[in-house]
Write a protein that holds these residues in place. Structure first.
Motif, PDB file in Angstrom:
ATOM      1  N   GLY A   1      -0.669  10.688  -0.403  1.00 20.90           N
ATOM      2  CA  GLY A   1      -1.915  10.963  -1.112  1.00 20.90           C
ATOM      3  C   GLY A   1      -2.529  12.293  -0.691  1.00 20.90           C
ATOM      4  O   GLY A   1      -3.371  12.852  -1.391  1.00 20.90           O
TER       5      GLY A   1
ATOM      6  N   ASN B   1       0.828  -1.204   0.000  1.00 18.40           N
ATOM      7  CA  ASN B   1       0.000   0.000   0.000  1.00 18.40           C
ATOM      8  C   ASN B   1       0.860   1.251   0.000  1.00 18.40           C
ATOM      9  O   ASN B   1       1.927   1.279   0.615  1.00 18.40           O
ATOM     10  N   ARG B   2       0.362   2.263  -0.704  1.00 16.89           N
ATOM     11  CA  ARG B   2       1.054   3.542  -0.721  1.00 16.89           C
ATOM     12  C   ARG B   2       0.974   4.177   0.670  1.00 16.89           C
ATOM     13  O   ARG B   2      -0.028   4.012   1.366  1.00 16.89           O
ATOM     14  N   ASN B   3       2.022   4.868   1.065  1.00 16.06           N
ATOM     15  CA  ASN B   3       1.981   5.670   2.282  1.00 16.06           C
ATOM     16  C   ASN B   3       0.869   6.701   2.093  1.00 16.06           C
ATOM     17  O   ASN B   3       0.961   7.577   1.232  1.00 16.06           O
ATOM     18  N   GLU B   4      -0.178   6.549   2.901  1.00 14.36           N
ATOM     19  CA  GLU B   4      -1.374   7.378   2.659  1.00 14.36           C
ATOM     20  C   GLU B   4      -1.090   8.876   2.794  1.00 14.36           C
ATOM     21  O   GLU B   4      -1.800   9.706   2.229  1.00 14.36           O
TER      22      GLU B   4
END
Ligand code: MLT
Length: 439
Positions: free
Chosen positions: A43, A37-40
């Protein structure tokens, strides 16, 4: 649909053996091979970092107008050749590396002793000691490493407008909420505008763990006075907050009432970290050399010295500034180097005066430029990205939109004084032609 363990699906094993059931669950659609998962927090960031975004727009304009001779007053990037004495010192250090006697490998992560001593005596005479000074590859990188030291929990205040690295690294670290259309939730924006002479009304500022403060300010060019900095240090002390004081433009200060380091203010050594750089003093934007001061008296709530943790960060995440470059830094602080460095600052300050006089003559409200290499020009009621686009279109000049520095920067653009004299004079000619007199 993609399947993963947990979702029951009947299947027949190869070679006609007994049917087995594979457990699989529906997983979100993947667009690549990664299952990470992308580091939120990334975002939450807005578009790209400000200056690459400006470079992208400049490139698009150049592609559309291949003959345009674009002048950049955008990013504060130095343009004048390195002073000879300083360049020679680096050349000598580089040549020395090719000899057995002159060769050196890793150096101390904190920087060479002689350079730390020279920084201490040149900029902090009697105020700070050499072992409180950590030499690095620049202020911007140090700010990111300082954030790493703080972790994701602290709350943060910034001047609004301010250098975007403070906010963007706070977002990356997870210190903030989402962008709410104006700013990031969780950041305390300390509005600095002409109404408060670019110094925040601290009686209205919420307590935060960390306060980023830049003086002379990038982008407004305002330098805080001794009385204002005393108020700021008192505020930090009352609240038990750490002040991260960015002094990258301190040598541009002419006003004797504006301190060049926060440590001129009594008590600052118990609340303030200061960061500074050779970039705008000696034309080292590409060479890379800066420093951060962490006083030994600065202690966390549990009594542990911040200095120890900063030393841990630097020894773990940094291998010391380039030995060649440190030779250049040391040369900057010798009498001959200091003379050259001050001459360079004087040159850029003259540019700033030329730009300021031009905008003033044309009837604009203009700020900064006296104690900083930045001019802050008001275009009230106009979105600053629109003004940026208009100036690029009409003058082939790149500026920086004020809103890129924070919500309170809306309605302003910043013009940088870093440029050759020829370009500054040509920029002035184009501004006058396009904007003439405003009132
Ligand atoms: C600026 O233009 O604000 C700065 O020069 C950019 C920087 O120093 O990173």
């Amino acid at each position: 649909m993609m399947l993963t363990a947990g979702h029951a699906l009947p299947t027949r094993a190869a070679c006609g053996r007994r049917a087995v059931r594979i457990n699989a669950v529906a997983a979100p659609e993947k667009s690549g091979v990664l299952n990470v998962n992308r580091n939120e927090n990334f975002g939450k960031l807005r578009a790209g970092y400000l200056f690459p975004e400006i470079a992208r727009r400049r490139k698009a304009h150049q592609e559309k107008n291949p003959d345009a001779k674009i002048i950049s007053l955008g990013i504060g990037d130095t343009t004048e050749p390195l002073p000879k004495y300083i360049a020679d010192a680096m050349a000598k250090a580089a040549a020395g590396l090719a000899t057995r006697e002159g060769y050196s490998g890793y150096g101390a992560e904190q920087g060479q002793g002689a350079l730390r001593e020279a920084v201490a005596s040149t900029f902090y005479s009697g105020l700070r000691t050499a072992d409180e000074i950590f030499i690095s590859d620049g202020s911007k990188c140090d700010i990111a490493r300082i954030q790493m030291m703080f972790g994701s929990k602290p709350t943060v205040a910034v001047q609004d407008p301010s250098y975007p690295v403070y906010v963007d690294t706070s977002v990356m670290m997870g210190m903030t909420g989402d962008h709410n259309g104006t700013g990031f939730d969780g950041i305390e924006y300390m509005v600095c505008n002409p109404d408060n002479a670019f110094f925040p009304d601290l009686s209205k500022v919420k307590r935060t763990d960390i306060i980023f403060f830049c003086s002379p300010n990038n982008p407004t060019g305002a330098a805080a006075t001794r009385a204002q900095l005393t108020e700021l240090v008192d505020f930090a002390r009352r609240n038990g907050s750490i002040l991260v004081y960015d002094a990258a433009y301190a040598l541009y200060i002419s006003n004797p009432d504006c301190p060049k380091t926060i440590y001129e203010i009594p008590g600052a050594e118990e609340v303030a970290i200061e960061t500074c750089s050779f970039s705008k003093y000696a034309g080292f934007t590409g060479v890379r050399l800066g420093w951060t001061v962490v006083p030994k008296a600065l202690k966390y709530a549990d009594g542990s010295p911040v200095h120890n943790d900063w030393n841990r960060v630097m020894t773990t995440c940094f291998n010391g500034a380039s030995n060649i470059v440190q030779a250049g830094g040391l040369a900057c602080l010798q009498p001959e180097g200091l003379k050259e460095m001050h001459a360079m600052i004087k040159f850029y300050k003259e540019n700033a005066a030329i730009l300021k006089a031009t905008f003033t003559e044309m009837g604009f409200k203009v700020y900064g430029g006296d104690d900083a290499p930045y001019i802050w020009v008001g275009f009230p009621g106009k979105p600053s990205w629109d003004v940026f686009a208009e100036i690029l279109e009409r003058c082939n000049i790149v500026t920086t939109p004020g809103s890129g520095f924070g919500p309170a920067g809306e309605g302003f653009v910043r013009a940088s004084a870093f440029g050759s004299r020829e370009n500054i004079l040509e920029a002035v000619r184009r501004f006058k032609e396009a904007y003439g007199k405003q009132n």
